[in-house]
Design a protein around this motif. Sequence first.
Motif, PDB file in Angstrom:
ATOM      1  N   ALA A  41       0.298  -1.191  -0.011  1.00 16.54           N
ATOM      2  CA  ALA A  41      -0.031   0.073  -0.332  1.00 16.54           C
ATOM      3  C   ALA A  41       0.569   1.340  -0.149  1.00 16.54           C
ATOM      4  O   ALA A  41       0.420   2.518  -0.419  1.00 16.54           O
ATOM      5  N   ASP A  42       2.064   1.468   0.720  1.00 12.61           N
ATOM      6  CA  ASP A  42       3.123   1.549   0.764  1.00 12.61           C
ATOM      7  C   ASP A  42       3.598   2.245  -0.982  1.00 12.61           C
ATOM      8  O   ASP A  42       3.723   3.684  -1.113  1.00 12.61           O
ATOM      9  N   ALA A  43       3.622   1.328  -1.096  1.00 12.31           N
ATOM     10  CA  ALA A  43       5.009   1.395  -2.407  1.00 12.31           C
ATOM     11  C   ALA A  43       4.543   0.087  -3.267  1.00 12.31           C
ATOM     12  O   ALA A  43       4.562  -0.334  -3.777  1.00 12.31           O
ATOM     13  N   PRO A  44       3.395   0.749  -4.453  1.00 12.21           N
ATOM     14  CA  PRO A  44       2.512   0.073  -4.568  1.00 12.21           C
ATOM     15  C   PRO A  44       3.379  -0.558  -6.379  1.00 12.21           C
ATOM     16  O   PRO A  44       2.894  -2.070  -6.727  1.00 12.21           O
ATOM     17  N   GLU A  45       4.665   0.246  -6.454  1.00  4.25           N
ATOM     18  CA  GLU A  45       5.025  -0.474  -7.621  1.00  4.25           C
ATOM     19  C   GLU A  45       6.733  -1.649  -7.160  1.00  4.25           C
ATOM     20  O   GLU A  45       7.299  -1.596  -7.661  1.00  4.25           O
ATOM     21  N   ALA A  46       6.856  -1.756  -6.013  1.00  2.00           N
ATOM     22  CA  ALA A  46       8.084  -1.931  -5.019  1.00  2.00           C
ATOM     23  C   ALA A  46       8.600  -3.701  -5.618  1.00  2.00           C
ATOM     24  O   ALA A  46       7.553  -4.173  -6.343  1.00  2.00           O
ATOM     25  N   ASP A  47      10.007  -2.823  -5.758  1.00  2.00           N
ATOM     26  CA  ASP A  47       9.953  -4.740  -6.852  1.00  2.00           C
ATOM     27  C   ASP A  47      10.046  -5.774  -5.395  1.00  2.00           C
ATOM     28  O   ASP A  47      10.274  -5.677  -3.863  1.00  2.00           O
ATOM     29  N   THR A  48      10.450  -7.159  -5.836  1.00  2.00           N
ATOM     30  CA  THR A  48      10.316  -7.945  -4.472  1.00  2.00           C
ATOM     31  C   THR A  48      10.862  -7.386  -3.292  1.00  2.00           C
ATOM     32  O   THR A  48      10.782  -8.090  -1.762  1.00  2.00           O
ATOM     33  N   PRO A  49      12.327  -7.161  -3.264  1.00  2.00           N
ATOM     34  CA  PRO A  49      13.168  -7.278  -2.145  1.00  2.00           C
ATOM     35  C   PRO A  49      12.641  -6.056  -1.278  1.00  2.00           C
ATOM     36  O   PRO A  49      13.329  -6.077  -0.439  1.00  2.00           O
ATOM     37  N   THR A  50      12.285  -4.903  -2.092  1.00  2.00           N
ATOM     38  CA  THR A  50      12.188  -4.361  -1.472  1.00  2.00           C
ATOM     39  C   THR A  50      10.807  -4.161  -0.733  1.00  2.00           C
ATOM     40  O   THR A  50      10.322  -3.237   0.645  1.00  2.00           O
ATOM     41  N   VAL A  51       9.998  -5.035  -1.293  1.00  8.92           N
ATOM     42  CA  VAL A  51       8.766  -5.306  -0.100  1.00  8.92           C
ATOM     43  C   VAL A  51       8.655  -5.873   0.923  1.00  8.92           C
ATOM     44  O   VAL A  51       8.446  -6.226   1.854  1.00  8.92           O
ATOM     45  N   ILE A  52       9.918  -7.310   0.992  1.00  4.30           N
ATOM     46  CA  ILE A  52      10.146  -8.012   1.805  1.00  4.30           C
ATOM     47  C   ILE A  52      10.884  -7.111   2.881  1.00  4.30           C
ATOM     48  O   ILE A  52      10.474  -7.806   4.426  1.00  4.30           O
ATOM     49  N   ARG A  53      11.561  -7.212   2.061  1.00  2.44           N
ATOM     50  CA  ARG A  53      12.777  -5.299   3.592  1.00  2.44           C
ATOM     51  C   ARG A  53      11.685  -4.599   4.213  1.00  2.44           C
ATOM     52  O   ARG A  53      11.106  -4.775   5.724  1.00  2.44           O
ATOM     53  N   ALA A  54       9.879  -4.081   4.310  1.00  2.00           N
ATOM     54  CA  ALA A  54       9.437  -3.396   4.171  1.00  2.00           C
ATOM     55  C   ALA A  54       8.581  -4.274   5.384  1.00  2.00           C
ATOM     56  O   ALA A  54       8.805  -3.747   6.449  1.00  2.00           O
ATOM     57  N   ALA A  55       7.989  -5.193   4.568  1.00  2.00           N
ATOM     58  CA  ALA A  55       7.266  -6.563   5.749  1.00  2.00           C
ATOM     59  C   ALA A  55       8.183  -7.103   6.319  1.00  2.00           C
ATOM     60  O   ALA A  55       7.393  -6.864   8.041  1.00  2.00           O
ATOM     61  N   LEU A  56       9.605  -7.464   6.702  1.00  2.00           N
ATOM     62  CA  LEU A  56      10.017  -7.451   7.714  1.00  2.00           C
ATOM     63  C   LEU A  56      10.459  -6.406   8.318  1.00  2.00           C
ATOM     64  O   LEU A  56       9.811  -6.698  10.280  1.00  2.00           O
ATOM     65  N   ARG A  57      10.038  -5.048   8.512  1.00  5.32           N
ATOM     66  CA  ARG A  57      10.336  -3.968   9.389  1.00  5.32           C
ATOM     67  C   ARG A  57       8.859  -4.051  10.201  1.00  5.32           C
ATOM     68  O   ARG A  57       8.880  -3.556  11.210  1.00  5.32           O
ATOM     69  N   LEU A  58       8.035  -4.312   9.246  1.00  9.31           N
ATOM     70  CA  LEU A  58       6.844  -4.445  10.546  1.00  9.31           C
ATOM     71  C   LEU A  58       6.520  -5.163  10.796  1.00  9.31           C
ATOM     72  O   LEU A  58       5.365  -5.234  11.889  1.00  9.31           O
ATOM     73  N   LEU A  59       6.970  -6.425  10.699  1.00 12.75           N
ATOM     74  CA  LEU A  59       6.531  -7.908  11.452  1.00 12.75           C
ATOM     75  C   LEU A  59       7.519  -7.881  12.288  1.00 12.75           C
ATOM     76  O   LEU A  59       8.028  -8.336  13.737  1.00 12.75           O
ATOM     77  N   ALA A  60       8.952  -6.869  12.963  1.00  9.06           N
ATOM     78  CA  ALA A  60       9.292  -7.279  13.501  1.00  9.06           C
ATOM     79  C   ALA A  60       8.969  -6.249  15.204  1.00  9.06           C
ATOM     80  O   ALA A  60       8.589  -5.340  15.020  1.00  9.06           O
ATOM     81  N   PRO A  61       9.412  -6.985  16.230  1.00  8.16           N
ATOM     82  CA  PRO A  61       9.185  -6.539  17.659  1.00  8.16           C
ATOM     83  C   PRO A  61       8.894  -5.027  17.923  1.00  8.16           C
ATOM     84  O   PRO A  61       9.963  -4.590  17.928  1.00  8.16           O
ATOM     85  N   LYS A  62       8.082  -4.841  18.536  1.00 10.23           N
ATOM     86  CA  LYS A  62       7.502  -3.017  18.560  1.00 10.23           C
ATOM     87  C   LYS A  62       8.738  -3.033  20.292  1.00 10.23           C
ATOM     88  O   LYS A  62       8.432  -3.801  20.784  1.00 10.23           O
ATOM     89  N   GLY A  63       9.599  -1.982  20.171  1.00  9.39           N
ATOM     90  CA  GLY A  63      10.119  -1.422  21.534  1.00  9.39           C
ATOM     91  C   GLY A  63      11.410  -2.322  21.599  1.00  9.39           C
ATOM     92  O   GLY A  63      11.963  -2.941  20.791  1.00  9.39           O
TER      93      GLY A  63
END
Length: 223
Positions: free
Chosen positions: A201-223
Amino acid sequence: MIGKLTGVIDHRASDHVLLDVRGVGYIVYVSDRTLMALPGRGEAAALYIDMVVREDLMQLFGFPTLLEKEWHRVLTSVQGVGAKASLAILGALGPEGVSRAIALGDSAALRKAPGVGPKLALRIANELKDKAPALMAVAESAPAAAVQNAEPDADLVVTPSRLASPAPAPRSNAVSEAMSALGNLGYGPADAARAVAEAQADAPEADTPTVIRAALRLLAPKG
């Protein structure tokens, strides 16, 4: 059963087209988004078909991709969601938008569809949250209903298909590949789907590595 129709558009109405397939006219109901993407009267078009047959009713619903047809089938499995509501949702959001909204549990996005109130939107988001990961994983592999070439002596005059989604398509197979990579890292389908949906949603045209990196940041434990 009718699974796909290829023919010439003989008439366009507000919610359907009359598709002439070698002299036989089929009334096919479509979403607003699909209607806008279809070519004009007298031009060729192809649609995947969901056929509803009841004792007192027979209707055809048309979709430009198998993914959209599958979402229609899944949406109408929810109590209170008929074909009209499903087409309204797909017309407002498109199949990728529906995938993203349900993966994120975003009932507010579903309410953008005409006739879909808060209670129904919440029911759809809750009941279908486990369906989004599987459909997102195959989204880019679902083919469009491309117009095929006619035989030289055929009555059907075929022109290149104009059927295209107004929204930009993701590059490559970024969504499905990111989902697969996150699954290999041990993330559950629902968590992976939410993270990938938010990343895309933040980057509709992102390639696979970019999507994976962004998703991993979102999945990382907060705090």
